[in-house]
Design an enzyme around this catalytic site. Structure first.
Site, PDB file in Angstrom:
ATOM      1  N   PHE A 146       9.026   4.627   1.221  1.00  0.00           N
ATOM      2  CA  PHE A 146       8.935   3.919   2.335  1.00  0.00           C
ATOM      3  C   PHE A 146       7.818   2.784   2.402  1.00  0.00           C
ATOM      4  O   PHE A 146       7.186   2.382   3.306  1.00  0.00           O
ATOM      5  CB  PHE A 146       8.603   4.630   3.708  1.00  0.00           C
ATOM      6  CG  PHE A 146       9.588   5.689   4.283  1.00  0.00           C
ATOM      7  CD1 PHE A 146      10.715   5.669   3.943  1.00  0.00           C
ATOM      8  CD2 PHE A 146       9.093   6.566   4.721  1.00  0.00           C
ATOM      9  CE1 PHE A 146      11.669   6.444   4.452  1.00  0.00           C
ATOM     10  CE2 PHE A 146       9.860   7.780   5.233  1.00  0.00           C
ATOM     11  CZ  PHE A 146      10.944   7.758   5.056  1.00  0.00           C
ATOM     12  N   GLY A 187      22.557  -7.655  29.489  1.00  0.00           N
ATOM     13  CA  GLY A 187      23.791  -7.198  29.700  1.00  0.00           C
ATOM     14  C   GLY A 187      24.423  -6.983  28.298  1.00  0.00           C
ATOM     15  O   GLY A 187      23.618  -6.802  27.155  1.00  0.00           O
ATOM     16  N   GLY A 188      25.677  -7.122  27.979  1.00  0.00           N
ATOM     17  CA  GLY A 188      26.350  -6.976  26.459  1.00  0.00           C
ATOM     18  C   GLY A 188      25.536  -7.790  25.515  1.00  0.00           C
ATOM     19  O   GLY A 188      25.554  -7.658  24.443  1.00  0.00           O
ATOM     20  N   GLU A 191      -5.858  -1.099  10.330  1.00  0.00           N
ATOM     21  CA  GLU A 191      -4.657  -1.201  10.372  1.00  0.00           C
ATOM     22  C   GLU A 191      -3.832  -0.980  11.650  1.00  0.00           C
ATOM     23  O   GLU A 191      -2.883  -1.528  11.949  1.00  0.00           O
ATOM     24  CB  GLU A 191      -4.044  -0.003   9.370  1.00  0.00           C
ATOM     25  CG  GLU A 191      -2.478   0.157   9.521  1.00  0.00           C
ATOM     26  CD  GLU A 191      -2.306   1.204   8.535  1.00  0.00           C
ATOM     27  OE1 GLU A 191      -2.770   2.053   7.699  1.00  0.00           O
ATOM     28  OE2 GLU A 191      -0.773   1.380   8.212  1.00  0.00           O
ATOM     29  N   ALA A 196      -8.099  16.825   1.280  1.00  0.00           N
ATOM     30  CA  ALA A 196      -8.826  15.276   1.452  1.00  0.00           C
ATOM     31  C   ALA A 196      -9.588  15.074   0.417  1.00  0.00           C
ATOM     32  O   ALA A 196      -9.991  14.044   0.116  1.00  0.00           O
ATOM     33  CB  ALA A 196      -9.145  15.413   2.802  1.00  0.00           C
ATOM     34  N   ILE A 221       1.036  -1.127  -0.110  1.00  0.00           N
ATOM     35  CA  ILE A 221       0.007   0.104  -0.009  1.00  0.00           C
ATOM     36  C   ILE A 221       0.897   1.253  -0.110  1.00  0.00           C
ATOM     37  O   ILE A 221       1.755   1.237   0.703  1.00  0.00           O
ATOM     38  CB  ILE A 221      -1.246  -0.032   1.213  1.00  0.00           C
ATOM     39  CG1 ILE A 221      -2.062   1.165   1.115  1.00  0.00           C
ATOM     40  CG2 ILE A 221      -0.340  -0.044   2.600  1.00  0.00           C
ATOM     41  CD1 ILE A 221      -3.118   0.929   1.763  1.00  0.00           C
TER      42      ILE A 221
HETATM   43  C1  LIG Z   1       9.758   0.855   8.049  1.00  0.00           C
HETATM   44  C2  LIG Z   1       8.777   1.662   7.459  1.00  0.00           C
HETATM   45  C3  LIG Z   1       7.649   1.369   6.757  1.00  0.00           C
HETATM   46  C4  LIG Z   1       6.419   2.043   6.283  1.00  0.00           C
HETATM   47  N1  LIG Z   1       5.581   1.535   5.384  1.00  0.00           N
HETATM   48  C5  LIG Z   1       4.623   2.138   4.854  1.00  0.00           C
HETATM   49  C6  LIG Z   1       3.807   1.469   3.672  1.00  0.00           C
HETATM   50  O1  LIG Z   1       3.889   0.211   3.407  1.00  0.00           O
HETATM   51  N2  LIG Z   1       3.037   2.570   3.010  1.00  0.00           N
HETATM   52  C7  LIG Z   1       3.019   3.870   3.286  1.00  0.00           C
HETATM   53  O2  LIG Z   1       2.413   4.539   2.702  1.00  0.00           O
HETATM   54  N3  LIG Z   1       4.088   4.241   4.163  1.00  0.00           N
HETATM   55  C8  LIG Z   1       4.852   3.507   4.990  1.00  0.00           C
HETATM   56  N4  LIG Z   1       5.740   4.041   5.999  1.00  0.00           N
HETATM   57  C9  LIG Z   1       5.473   5.533   6.366  1.00  0.00           C
HETATM   58  C10 LIG Z   1       5.044   6.112   7.489  1.00  0.00           C
HETATM   59  O3  LIG Z   1       3.728   5.805   7.714  1.00  0.00           O
HETATM   60  C11 LIG Z   1       5.338   7.329   7.714  1.00  0.00           C
HETATM   61  O4  LIG Z   1       6.803   7.520   7.861  1.00  0.00           O
HETATM   62  C12 LIG Z   1       4.571   7.927   8.811  1.00  0.00           C
HETATM   63  O5  LIG Z   1       3.427   8.108   8.607  1.00  0.00           O
HETATM   64  C13 LIG Z   1       5.262   9.364   9.316  1.00  0.00           C
HETATM   65  O6  LIG Z   1       5.219  10.164   8.242  1.00  0.00           O
HETATM   66  P1  LIG Z   1       6.884  10.945   7.764  1.00  0.00           P
HETATM   67  O7  LIG Z   1       8.075  10.032   7.739  1.00  0.00           O
HETATM   68  O8  LIG Z   1       6.908  11.773   6.491  1.00  0.00           O
HETATM   69  O9  LIG Z   1       7.066  11.982   8.941  1.00  0.00           O
HETATM   70  P2  LIG Z   1       6.508  13.503   9.410  1.00  0.00           P
HETATM   71  O10 LIG Z   1       5.153  13.326   8.674  1.00  0.00           O
HETATM   72  O11 LIG Z   1       7.668  14.182   8.594  1.00  0.00           O
HETATM   73  O12 LIG Z   1       6.830  13.681  10.864  1.00  0.00           O
HETATM   74  C14 LIG Z   1       8.030  13.974  11.715  1.00  0.00           C
HETATM   75  C15 LIG Z   1       7.737  14.229  12.894  1.00  0.00           C
HETATM   76  O13 LIG Z   1       6.815  15.202  12.891  1.00  0.00           O
HETATM   77  C16 LIG Z   1       5.647  15.053  13.878  1.00  0.00           C
HETATM   78  N5  LIG Z   1       4.416  15.588  13.195  1.00  0.00           N
HETATM   79  C17 LIG Z   1       4.103  15.591  12.138  1.00  0.00           C
HETATM   80  N6  LIG Z   1       2.655  16.249  12.297  1.00  0.00           N
HETATM   81  C18 LIG Z   1       2.466  16.376  13.362  1.00  0.00           C
HETATM   82  C19 LIG Z   1       1.346  17.210  14.103  1.00  0.00           C
HETATM   83  N7  LIG Z   1       0.237  17.484  13.332  1.00  0.00           N
HETATM   84  N8  LIG Z   1       1.408  17.409  15.448  1.00  0.00           N
HETATM   85  C20 LIG Z   1       2.578  16.929  16.191  1.00  0.00           C
HETATM   86  N9  LIG Z   1       3.374  16.463  15.601  1.00  0.00           N
HETATM   87  C21 LIG Z   1       3.533  16.109  14.211  1.00  0.00           C
HETATM   88  C22 LIG Z   1       5.531  13.496  13.556  1.00  0.00           C
HETATM   89  O14 LIG Z   1       4.876  12.870  14.753  1.00  0.00           O
HETATM   90  C23 LIG Z   1       7.076  13.027  13.584  1.00  0.00           C
HETATM   91  O15 LIG Z   1       7.519  12.852  14.866  1.00  0.00           O
HETATM   92  C24 LIG Z   1       6.591   3.210   6.404  1.00  0.00           C
HETATM   93  C25 LIG Z   1       7.599   3.907   7.483  1.00  0.00           C
HETATM   94  C26 LIG Z   1       8.746   2.948   7.639  1.00  0.00           C
HETATM   95  C27 LIG Z   1       9.556   3.573   8.423  1.00  0.00           C
END
Ligand SMILES: Cc1cc2nc3c(=O)[nH]c(=O)nc-3n(C[C@H](O)[C@H](O)[C@H](O)COP(=O)(O)OP(=O)(O)OC[C@H]3O[C@@H](n4cnc5c(N)ncnc54)[C@H](O)[C@@H]3O)c2cc1C
Length: 379
Positions: free
Chosen positions: A155, A338-339, A241, A177, A122
């Site tokens: 990702f 530990g380690g 999810e 949206a 997805i």
């Molecule tokens: C291993 C892995 C697998 C993944 N698999 C998928 C996948 O299969 N499909 C897919 O579509 N995505 C996938 N993702 C993406 C994942 O859903 C996003 O990384 C996640 O939603 C966060 O988005 P971002 O990385 O852009 O962080 P950002 O949105 O840039 O967030 C950065 C920081 O800001 C904070 N932040 C952002 N908005 C706010 C707010 N309004 N209030 C307070 N804090 C906020 C966040 O909490 C975070 O701490 C995956 C990610 C990883 C690491």
């Protein structure tokens, strides 16, 4: 055999499957950064994929808790990257197609997802749009009987193995949206390409990649549901999810407690077993106490989901609580090794690195708190 016995039999069959077909090979898959396709076929052959799909579409019409249990058991055995893979297929995408897909889409994709012939990913996230999904730039423009899709996703779990990509794109770029739609994209269409495997601190067996869409011509009938309703569908399907991520957290908590309990009864320091020291006993007891609280909250949410009453704020609270708890417990349990806890050959180290992302994907825990706060305080 009553229902509980049937459920436990299914669980023990799956545990045997993991021991035979996963445990001996998992380290190799971690090195390769990929779960092999043969495993997907084996999962399908043995009836462990998308088990809640109705029989008319090749499934087993099993209750949802059977499907969720498979994710939990996989994480409990320490194979979280596989839990993410199966969760993506059975918990994320399958419900989208079951609940929103038209008859032709269900007939075409679901039986192949049940058999393992088709692996799904997805694709929502983009480099500049993660939490703020409305900011995505991938565009789908209608031209006659097709949509032309351009954009890049990052990702994406199961990305390399994927035969089917469930893609979120903008169909009306003037809208946020209300301008988003979801497409079922055959990954072999011209213009679809997959980037290199992204190097991660954990989930090493997961094929997390970038996906590129360059003038991909997608037949209009591959639109899922109605145009511009994508965001509403995402909101509708998010509880499942987040329930699945919570199941993984629960499985990992139990698995980590089990291996730590064994370790501290075998390791000695200062002439006594670690298990005889009060700190060890309290850390493990505290982990068990939190696990019991988490399990009760989780079961409540599973029951609500089955009654179609699980609200978005309620499951957001669960996802936040249980993945935070997972992180805290596993960090404290690792300390008891530990380690050795820092060494990759000790599975607790894998539980530790795999736990971290649970607070990030599926909506970060900050976003979960925002959802809960909004339910109490408004926007
Ligand atoms: C291993 C892995 C697998 C993944 N698999 C998928 C996948 O299969 N499909 C897919 O579509 N995505 C996938 N993702 C993406 C994942 O859903 C996003 O990384 C996640 O939603 C966060 O988005 P971002 O990385 O852009 O962080 P950002 O949105 O840039 O967030 C950065 C920081 O800001 C904070 N932040 C952002 N908005 C706010 C707010 N309004 N209030 C307070 N804090 C906020 C966040 O909490 C975070 O701490 C995956 C990610 C990883 C690491």
């Amino acid at each position: 055999m009553n229902q509980d016995q049937e459920f436990e039999l299914f669980r023990s069959n799956y545990q045997r499957f993991l021991a035979e077909y996963v445990a001996p090979y998992y380290e190799q898959w971690e090195e390769q950064g990929l779960i092999p396709r043969e495993l997907w076929y084996k999962l399908g052959e043995n009836g462990f994929l998308c088990v809640d799909v109705p029989e008319a579409y090749g499934g087993y019409a099993a209750p949802v808790d059977y499907s969720l249990m498979l994710v939990e058991e996989t994480a409990r055995a320490g194979f979280t990257a596989l839990a993410v893979a199966i969760g993506g297929q059975s918990e994320l995408v399958s419900p989208y197609i079951q609940n929103i897909g038209n008859e032709a889409q269900k007939q075409y994709w679901l039986p192949k997802m049940v058999s393992g012939e088709v692996v799904v990913a997805i694709a929502m996230t983009e480099a500049n749009a993660g939490s703020d999904l409305q900011a995505i730039r991938t565009q789908a423009i209608r031209e006659g009987e097709h949509y032309i899709i351009n954009g890049t996703k990052t990702f994406i779990s199961n990305g390399r193995n994927a035969d089917l990509i469930v893609l979120v794109a903008k169909t009306d770029s003037a809208q946020g949206a209300k301008g988003m739609s979801i497409f079922l994209i055959d990954a072999y269409l011209p213009g679809v390409s997959k980037g290199r495997a992204l190097k991660k601190i954990g989930l090493h067996a997961q094929d997390t990649v970038e996906l590129f869409f360059d003038n991909v011509q997608v037949p209009a009938e591959q639109l899922l549901g109605e145009e511009n309703k994508g965001f509403a569908y995402l909101m509708q399907e998010l509880p499942r999810e987040r329930l699945s991520i919570s199941m993984m957290a629960m499985g990992a908590i139990h698995g980590a407690i089990e291996i730590t309990t064994q370790y501290v009864q075998a390791r000695k320091a200062f002439g006594q077993y670690l298990s005889q020291m009060q700190n060890t006993r309290f850390v493990i007891a505290q982990a068990e106490i939190k696990a019991k609280a988490a399990a009760a909250f989780l079961q409540q949410c599973v029951d609500l989901y089955q009654q179609e009453q699980l609200s978005i704020p309620h499951v957001a609270a669960l996802k936040c609580f249980i993945t935070d708890t997972q992180g805290e417990i596993i960090d404290q349990l690792l300390q008891l090794f530990g380690g050795y806890g820092y060494m990759q050959e000790y599975p607790i180290s894998r539980f530790f690195v795999d736990a971290r992302v649970q607070r990030i994907y599926g909506g970060t825990n900050e976003i979960m708190k925002e959802i809960v706060a909004r339910s109490l305080l408004g926007k």
